[in-house]
Design a protein around this motif. Structure first.
Motif, short mmCIF file in Angstrom:
data_model
loop_
_atom_site.label_atom_id
_atom_site.label_comp_id
_atom_site.label_asym_id
_atom_site.label_seq_id
_atom_site.Cartn_x
_atom_site.Cartn_y
_atom_site.Cartn_z
N PRO B 8 11.43 22.79 48.94
CA PRO B 8 12.49 23.36 48.11
C PRO B 8 12.02 24.63 47.41
O PRO B 8 10.84 24.83 47.19
CB PRO B 8 12.78 22.27 47.08
CG PRO B 8 11.59 21.38 47.07
CD PRO B 8 10.92 21.52 48.40
N TRP B 346 21.97 25.10 44.24
CA TRP B 346 22.09 24.49 45.57
C TRP B 346 22.41 25.55 46.62
O TRP B 346 21.92 25.52 47.74
CB TRP B 346 23.16 23.39 45.59
CG TRP B 346 22.63 22.08 45.08
CD1 TRP B 346 22.94 21.46 43.91
CD2 TRP B 346 21.66 21.25 45.75
NE1 TRP B 346 22.23 20.29 43.79
CE2 TRP B 346 21.44 20.14 44.90
CE3 TRP B 346 20.96 21.33 46.96
CZ2 TRP B 346 20.55 19.11 45.24
CZ3 TRP B 346 20.08 20.31 47.28
CH2 TRP B 346 19.87 19.22 46.43
N ARG B 349 19.26 27.20 47.54
CA ARG B 349 18.38 26.39 48.38
C ARG B 349 18.85 26.43 49.83
O ARG B 349 18.05 26.54 50.76
CB ARG B 349 18.29 24.96 47.88
CG ARG B 349 17.26 24.19 48.71
CD ARG B 349 16.90 22.87 48.14
NE ARG B 349 16.27 22.96 46.83
CZ ARG B 349 15.97 21.89 46.10
NH1 ARG B 349 16.25 20.68 46.55
NH2 ARG B 349 15.42 22.03 44.92
N ASP B 352 17.99 29.78 51.16
CA ASP B 352 16.55 29.90 51.32
C ASP B 352 16.11 29.22 52.62
O ASP B 352 15.26 29.73 53.35
CB ASP B 352 15.85 29.27 50.12
CG ASP B 352 14.38 29.61 50.14
OD1 ASP B 352 14.08 30.81 50.15
OD2 ASP B 352 13.54 28.68 50.18
N ARG B 353 16.71 28.08 52.94
CA ARG B 353 16.34 27.40 54.18
C ARG B 353 16.81 28.18 55.40
O ARG B 353 16.14 28.21 56.43
CB ARG B 353 16.91 25.98 54.18
CG ARG B 353 16.10 25.09 53.24
CD ARG B 353 16.65 23.70 53.14
NE ARG B 353 15.78 22.90 52.29
CZ ARG B 353 16.19 21.85 51.60
NH1 ARG B 353 17.46 21.45 51.68
NH2 ARG B 353 15.34 21.17 50.86
#
Ligand SMILES: Cc1cc2nc3c(=O)[nH]c(=O)nc-3n(C[C@H](O)[C@H](O)[C@H](O)COP(=O)(O)OP(=O)(O)OC[C@H]3O[C@@H](n4cnc5c(N)ncnc54)[C@H](O)[C@@H]3O)c2cc1C
Ligand code: FES
Ligand code: FES
Ligand SMILES: [Fe+2]
Lengths: 336, 367
Positions: B8, B346, B349, B352-353
């Motif tokens: 994360p 969220w 995240r 970012d992934r």
């Protein structure tokens, strides 16, 4: 489609080598600054050929792990000035100077059908394209032509991966590629104007395909090709260039290009691509003794037939039917 | 490494990078024409957008193969675009079709072309790996062109990183402070909210029961229920879909008539449609619209709502521009998070992934 024509230099380490076919060597490079090579990309290498640093280009057959491993397939040129010989001599651990992937032969998206045609070592430019088309689920055919099975790199692998989509033509088995049938087949198919052909191979095959393509009135932009920039209609031989304005004659050895020979003789000529594409090195021909082996893709067929000009970077003069004439061929050029 | 096992993100990057393997809105459908190419930069790629003779939208790199003159200043000629400088022509695949001064075409003469999909009144482009460009991944904005909804919108040229706009839309407590004259009310920051997520989406749900309708919503209620007075139940359900589309299901209904339980018949419902396209790391094209599912016949209401939201979003635009300036003026200062940032975090995240999967860093390269 990304067209990356930016070049920057880096070092690449040889991490693997093996034989792919008779006279064809596989060289896997690990570049310093890895960049994924998209299908159709090549890298340029700076090679020290007996004191001269020369640039040679090699298609990226496979780009793995985000470009951390780039596989090349190099054919030993019969009368090599040394580029391919140097490449064949590379050992694991050797370091070469190389560019990042250069893209001048990008695979398009959205055509109804793709026909990939490889003549000889030209297959190196098409392996990654075929893989991509297979992954896309596209409608494609891969045509592989060669003189003998033993010299055809990647043949078995491609047949295994692409199965029915591969068509193999081998001269010495008398299963020859008939260009008229191939191009005529496209012209007579369901989607003639929505078919793209990607072709890489010897100039004679390329010329034949271009002629047939035009004759069948297929859209010229749909024929994509890359020239490896060396083969011709006749084997390279020594010839002479006369330059009446400069009152000079220059001999061109069979292992040199006309452009190199003129530059070595101190004649200042303009050039850019050095592979017969851009036409900047085009000069007027005043006279020919023998034949002109044009080897470029800049001049039209008609322009070539009239012998009125040539591209210095690739064109050669040849006797045409050796044995008859003992004098070397000659061209007289207009260099103002 | 799959998307789900990646570690994360902890810190909140201030200048957030953007995924390339994604559909972004490049333009409203009516902006792209067969008359004149449109110049627009999408995710750092300058594009020339035009339509060919069968009406298909085309996106080519906005730089000629020859000397890089912008094709967007050229002419559309049927199925081809002509460079304004030396007249090279290209087809919709980016392949050169004509070099006026010679008999052949240089085999390497090609400009990049990008996959395009037209959907929901927008022209979407994909600037990443074309082999991954799956039209079924275009974010759902079906209210834009559904017969059950009516409305219109505009484009804001936002001088800020696209993530700041996403943050703004994922947390609506700012309405109380930024939009106090139209849609803000004290109950916003007092009301509880719930955040849920999937691997491509985030939903933030907030209900405010038995409250006074703020001016914007009172007007809307009266459009549907003339003369309405009294308390309402108000909802804001924010749906984010990666990489940068946010639809906000908003509305009010007469208090106690069952809207929270699913019966919205005594209320008015709108969808604030937002899709934000990074232009560069510090500038964004912010496409928005307000769609409603009542009084579909009234162009007056469409115009009034568009003008009303235009005013509200103008307040956001000022805030976002000022925030970006302050961020740039304070390069050493970090972002801190509040409880209200859960939705926005969220979103970060998920982005970012996506960036990790493309091998890109979360922070955009410094200017
Ligand atoms: C984009 C691109 C991609 C390429 N990809 C590959 C690849 O994947 N694999 C591969 O094996 N090769 C590839 N080539 C060719 C490669 O770059 C070299 O040209 C090849 O290895 C021969 O180099 P050499 O120095 O060994 O031979 P050269 O000395 O260049 O000789 C090669 C042949 O050309 C003839 N010749 C020599 N000089 C000239 C001249 N001046 N003009 C015309 N003909 C001449 C010779 O007689 C000989 O038959 C590619 C070329 C290009 C431009
Ligand atoms: S230098 Fe380009 S054709 Fe000779
Ligand atoms: S820059 Fe486009 S034709 Fe020259
Ligand atoms: Fe706002």
């Amino acid at each position: 489609m990304a067209v990356n024509t930016q070049t920057w230099w880096q070092q690449g380490r040889v991490v693997e080598t093996s034989d792919l076919a008779e006279g064809v060597r596989r060289v896997v490079l690990a570049p310093d600054r890895p960049v994924h090579a998209v299908p159709g990309a090549h890298v340029d290498l700076r090679l020290d050929l007996s004191g001269h640093v020369r640039k040679r280009s090699y298609s990226v057959v496979r780009s793995e792990d985000g470009g951390r491993r780039l596989t090349l397939g190099v054919q030993l040129a019969p009368t090599s000035r040394g580029g391919s010989r140097h490449m064949h001599g590379l050992r694991v651990g050797d370091v070469v100077e190389m560019t990042g992937p250069v893209q001048s032969f990008p695979l398009g998206v959205g055509a109804d059908r793709y026909v990939l045609v490889a003549g000889g070592i030209g297959v190196t430019a098409l392996v990654a394209m075929a893989d991509t088309l297979r992954r896309r689920g596209a409608d494609y055919t891969l045509v592989l032509a060669g003189r003998r099975r033993a010299v055809m790199a990647y043949l078995d692998e491609l047949v295994e991966v692409h199965g029915d989509r591969v068509r193999v033509f081998v001269d010495d088995e008398d299963v020859r590629l008939d260009v008229e049938t191939l191009v005529g087949g496209i012209a007579g198919s369901a989607a003639p104007t929505r078919t793209e052909m990607y072709m890489c191979g010897p100039i004679r095959l390329m010329d034949a395909i271009r002629r047939a393509w035009v004759a069948h009135e297929l859209p010229e932009p749909n024929l994509r090709f890359e020239t490896f920039g060396s083969s011709g209609a006749w084997a390279a031989e020594d010839f002479v260039v006369h330059l009446p304005q400069l009152d000079r004659s220059v001999r061109v050895g069979k292992d040199s290009s006309m452009l190199d020979a003129l530059e070595d003789a101190g004649v200042d000529v303009m050039w850019d691509c050095r592979k017969g594409e851009c036409g900047i090195c085009q000069v007027k021909v005043l006279d020919v003794s023998g034949r002109i082996d044009h080897r470029d893709v800049f001049l039209s067929q008609q322009q070539k037939e009239t012998y009125s000009s040539l591209c210095l970077c690739v064109a050669r003069a040849a006797r045409g039917e050796p044995g008859k004439a003992s004098e070397p061929a000659a061209v007289t050029l207009h260099l103002p | 490494m799959t998307i789900l096992d990646s570690p994360p993100v902890t810190a909140a990057s201030k200048i957030f990078n953007f995924p390339r393997n994604a559909w972004y809105v490049a333009a409203w459908d009516h902006e792209v024409t067969a008359k004149q190419p449109l110049a627009r930069t999408i995710a750092d790629r300058p594009l020339a957008l035009w339509r060919n003779s069968d009406g298909r939208a085309v996106a080519l790199a906005d730089a000629c193969w020859h000397r890089l003159a912008p094709l967007s200043k050229g002419k559309v000629l049927g199925d081809e675009i002509q460079c304004p400088y030396h007249g090279l022509r290209y087809n919709s695949a980016g392949r050169c079709t004509s070099m006026p001064a010679q008999e052949t075409i240089n085999p390497s003469a090609i400009v990049p072309s990008y996959p395009v999909v037209e959907r929901h009144r927008y022209v979407w482009v994909w600037v990443g790996d074309p082999d991954l460009a799956d039209p079924s991944c275009v974010p759902d904005m079906h209210q834009m062109d559904s017969p059950e909804w009516a409305g219109d919108g505009e484009t804001i040229y936002a001088p800020c990183n696209y993530q700041l706009v996403l943050d703004n839309l994922m947390d609506l407590t700012h309405e109380e402070f930024v939009h106090s004259s139209s849609i803000g009310q004290d109950e916003l920051s007092e009301a509880e909210f719930e955040v849920s997520h999937t691997d491509r989406g985030v939903t933030v749900t907030r209900w405010m029961r038995d409250i006074d309708a703020p001016p914007f919503w009172l007007k809307n209620m009266r459009d549907r229920f003339p003369g309405f007075t009294g308390k309402v139940d108000r909802w804001q359900i924010i749906h984010f879909e990666a990489p940068s589309t946010i639809r906000i299901d908003v509305g009010v209904a007469k208090a106690g008539t069952g809207a929270p339980e699913g019966d919205r018949s005594q209320g008015v419902n709108g969808f604030v449609m937002n899709t934000i396209t990074p232009e560069t790391a510090r500038t964004s094209h912010y496409f928005w619209a307000f769609m409603r599912n009542y009084r579909l016949e009234s162009q007056t209401i469409t115009t009034q709502l568009r003008q009303g939201v235009h005013g509200v979003f103008g307040e956001d635009e000022d805030m976002l521009a000022a925030q970006q300036r302050a961020i740039d003026a304070n390069p050493d200062h970090e972002f801190y998070s509040l409880n209200i940032d859960a939705g926005g975090m969220w979103v970060r995240r998920i982005l970012d992934r996506m960036l990790q999967a493309e091998g890109l860093p979360a922070a955009a390269a410094a200017k």
